[in-house]
Structures are given as C-alpha cells and as structure tokens.
Motif scaffolding. Structure first.
Motif, PDB file in Angstrom:
ATOM      1  N   ARG A   9      -0.478   6.871   7.333  1.00 47.96           N
ATOM      2  CA  ARG A   9      -1.701   7.636   7.581  1.00 47.96           C
ATOM      3  C   ARG A   9      -1.795   8.039   9.043  1.00 47.96           C
ATOM      4  O   ARG A   9      -2.167   9.171   9.366  1.00 47.96           O
ATOM      5  N   PRO A  69      -1.101   2.035   6.803  1.00 52.58           N
ATOM      6  CA  PRO A  69      -1.703   2.596   8.022  1.00 52.58           C
ATOM      7  C   PRO A  69      -0.722   3.391   8.871  1.00 52.58           C
ATOM      8  O   PRO A  69      -1.111   4.375   9.511  1.00 52.58           O
ATOM      9  N   GLN A 112      -4.101   8.792   1.197  1.00 47.93           N
ATOM     10  CA  GLN A 112      -3.073   8.459   2.178  1.00 47.93           C
ATOM     11  C   GLN A 112      -2.555   9.670   2.942  1.00 47.93           C
ATOM     12  O   GLN A 112      -2.181   9.531   4.116  1.00 47.93           O
ATOM     13  N   ASN A 151       0.802  -1.218   0.000  1.00 49.52           N
ATOM     14  CA  ASN A 151       0.000   0.000   0.000  1.00 49.52           C
ATOM     15  C   ASN A 151       0.840   1.275   0.000  1.00 49.52           C
ATOM     16  O   ASN A 151       0.360   2.327   0.428  1.00 49.52           O
ATOM     17  N   ARG A 178      -6.459   2.776   0.940  1.00 49.22           N
ATOM     18  CA  ARG A 178      -6.114   4.094   1.480  1.00 49.22           C
ATOM     19  C   ARG A 178      -4.643   4.221   1.843  1.00 49.22           C
ATOM     20  O   ARG A 178      -4.219   5.244   2.357  1.00 49.22           O
ATOM     21  N   GLY A 179      -3.853   3.190   1.573  1.00 44.73           N
ATOM     22  CA  GLY A 179      -2.428   3.303   1.812  1.00 44.73           C
ATOM     23  C   GLY A 179      -1.994   2.708   3.132  1.00 44.73           C
ATOM     24  O   GLY A 179      -2.796   2.173   3.904  1.00 44.73           O
ATOM     25  N   ASP A 208      -7.955   1.023   9.731  1.00 40.56           N
ATOM     26  CA  ASP A 208      -8.015   0.487   8.363  1.00 40.56           C
ATOM     27  C   ASP A 208      -6.602   0.178   7.912  1.00 40.56           C
ATOM     28  O   ASP A 208      -5.741   1.059   7.906  1.00 40.56           O
ATOM     29  N   ASP A 209      -6.335  -1.094   7.540  1.00 41.61           N
ATOM     30  CA  ASP A 209      -4.994  -1.447   7.088  1.00 41.61           C
ATOM     31  C   ASP A 209      -4.777  -1.151   5.612  1.00 41.61           C
ATOM     32  O   ASP A 209      -3.693  -1.377   5.065  1.00 41.61           O
ATOM     33  N   GLY A 210      -5.794  -0.638   4.943  1.00 42.96           N
ATOM     34  CA  GLY A 210      -5.663  -0.227   3.552  1.00 42.96           C
ATOM     35  C   GLY A 210      -5.799  -1.336   2.540  1.00 42.96           C
ATOM     36  O   GLY A 210      -5.843  -1.065   1.331  1.00 42.96           O
ATOM     37  N   THR A 242      -9.710  -0.935   1.313  1.00 41.07           N
ATOM     38  CA  THR A 242     -10.095   0.403   0.860  1.00 41.07           C
ATOM     39  C   THR A 242      -9.057   1.035  -0.059  1.00 41.07           C
ATOM     40  O   THR A 242      -9.363   1.996  -0.764  1.00 41.07           O
TER      41      THR A 242
END
Length: 325
Positions: free
Chosen positions: A242, A239, A173, A95, A236-237, A229-231, A234
């Motif tokens: 973030r 963790p 991210q 991610n 999202r990159g 959220d570990d990404g 989703t």
C-alpha cells in the motif's frame, strides 16, 4: 557457516531433510489456511487438505527412516545445503492477495518435486528410491489435486463470495491508496508549482520546484500509508504494498503537471506554452481522479467531478495568486 553440497549428503541426511521439509510445508499450508479463513473460507479448506497430505508424506518418510536408521534424526536443515530451496517466512505473506498465496504454494510444490527427483537419484536403497520417486510424482500432481479439491470445495456461491472479497481486497490494497496518492500528488503540488511559475517565469526553476514537491510528497505519503495501518485489523492488505502504491501515484500525480516545464526557456513564449500544457494535464488528472472515484468508490460521476474540480481549481488559483503577488 560452510554449507554442504547436495552431492555430499548421505541417504540418512536426505531423508532427514525431506522429513523436516514436509513438516514445515504442512505448517505453512496451515498458516495459509489460517490467513485466508476470514476472507476466503472455502479456499482455506483446500489448504487444510494440502497440509494433511504433506503430513502424510512426513509420516511415510519417518517410517522408512526409523526402519533403516532408528529414531534419531540428524540436526540438518535444508538451509544447511548449498543451492537448496528455502521457504519465504509466512509473515511476509500476511495480508497478501489470494493469487500471490496460490503462486507461493505452486512454487513450493515445484521446489519439492525437484528435490525429490535429486534425492531419488542419490538414494542407494531401492525402497527409499521408490518412495522418493513416488513423492516427486505426487508433488508434480499436487497442482491438479489442488484444482480438484477446489472444484469439490469451492461451490458456485463460494466462488462468487470469494470474487466479491477479492474485489474488495483489490480496492483496499491498490485502488484506495493509489487514489489517495494521485489526489494528493495532483492537487497538493499545484500551489507550489504555479506559485513558482508565476513568481519566476522560469520554466526550469519551476520544474525543479515541481520535481522536489512531487518526490517529497511521494516519500511522505508512502511512509504515511505504510505506517498508518498494518492491515491486521482492517484487512487493507500488506502495508509495504500500500505504501509503495500510494507513494508512486503521489509522485506520478505531481510529475504530470511538472514535466511540461521542461520546455526550454529559449523557445518563443516558452513560459505560456509550458503553463498551457500543464493546465491541460491538470484537467486530465482531475478527470481521471473523478473517474476512479466513480468506478471503484461508488461515487456519482458528476458529484466526483464537482468535488475534485472545485478543490483543484481552488488550490491552482491559490498558487497563481501567491506567485503573482
């Protein structure tokens, strides 16, 4: 466990390490390809091509090893050699942004090039030395080959699509957790800070409250973002990144209007001077939040200003009313 010196390696051990290294690098490039397949399919193909080339190097080395030493490879890894380079676990690259993965690939090629240069110098057999020297040149040119592969595979439409994906990933991210942190730090700390200010009229005491609230909120928001959220689902990159971004921006948002209360209490009108500066900082923070929302979240600027200013004013007045009670 004691590590072997590179100078003490036999030619057989050098070849065995090179074979294992090429095999591992090929697997790493395939992992890169798998990691990027959904987000950057064109770049994913580039890493597949690089993995195939590394596998070709492995076969070349294996053939010359078997011709000289037979089929049995000694159980030695690069981690067993002192000062030898090692690869980051691929799960640490999960991610991550595309640029970081490309940088890791470039570092891999440079490490391999240095190893082959050393290995060629240590080799006694002319054929082995030539192969290792050739591989050093290949590793040096891998960056150019990767660029050539990129030019062939990454069409203009593919580059545009990957550009949009990279922008979306940057927002998910960095911008989104940073914005959430800035909003929380700038708004949630207003009530305790101004409550303490109007309750004590002591600048230093107010600063300590603001400092504690800012750091506490930063730590809390950082952990909440990283653990929420570990990404993997989703996208999202990473963790950790973030969480660090969110925690830092939360702390920064709170400290912005806490620092003015470092104005010494001995100054004339010290309390009102610090409070006026803090209020001005709050105004700047709220406008910055509104700008970021409008710039990256496609929120109309005036709507973002109205939402943020109203929320901030409500929290600010709450703190003043409680502190003045």
């Amino acid at each position: 466990m004691a590590l072997k010196k590179f100078a003490d390696l036999t030619e057989r051990e050098i070849l065995a390490i090179a074979i294992a290294s090429e095999e591992e690098d090929s697997r790493i490039y395939l992992s890169f390809s798998e990691e990027l397949a959904d987000r950057y399919p064109a770049t994913s193909k580039v890493f597949v091509e690089m993995a195939e080339e590394e596998d070709g190097h492995r076969r070349q080395l294996l053939e010359i090893y078997q011709a000289r030493f037979g089929r049995n490879l000694p159980p030695i890894r690069r981690e067993d050699v002192g000062g030898y380079y090692s690869r980051r676990p691929t799960w640490l690259l999960k991610n991550l942004p595309l640029d970081m993965i490309r940088s890791q690939a470039e570092a891999m090629e440079k490490d391999a090039q240095r190893f082959y240069i050393q290995a060629a110098e240590a080799a006694k057999d002319v054929g082995v030395r030539k192969l290792l020297g050739d591989l050093a040149l290949v590793e040096r040119s891998h960056g150019e080959k990767a660029n050539a592969l990129s030019e062939a595979i990454l069409t203009e439409s593919a580059r545009e699509e990957e550009g949009r994906t990279a922008h979306r990933f940057f927002v998910l991210q960095y911008v989104q957790p940073g914005l959430a942190g800035l909003m929380d730090g700038s708004v949630s700390t207003l009530a305790p800070l101004f409550a303490a200010a109007f309750a004590t009229h002591s600048n230093f005491s107010t600063f300590l409250v603001g400092l504690a609230a800012s750091l506490g909120a930063g730590i809390s928001m950082g952990f909440a973002e990283a653990l929420s959220d570990d990404g993997s689902i989703t996208g999202r990159g990473a963790p950790i990144i973030r969480g660090a971004v969110c925690g830092f921006m939360t702390t920064l948002g709170g400290l912005g209007h806490s620092l003015p209360y470092l104005v010494p209490d001995s100054w004339p009108n010290a309390f009102w001077t610090a409070t006026a500066i803090a209020a001005a900082v709050v105004f700047v923070e709220l406008w910055a939040i509104a700008y970021i929302r409008a710039r990256y979240m496609d929120t109309p600027f005036l709507k973002a200003v109205a939402q943020i200013v109203v929320g901030g004013v409500v929290v600010l007045l709450t703190g003043i009313l409680i502190g003045g009670a």
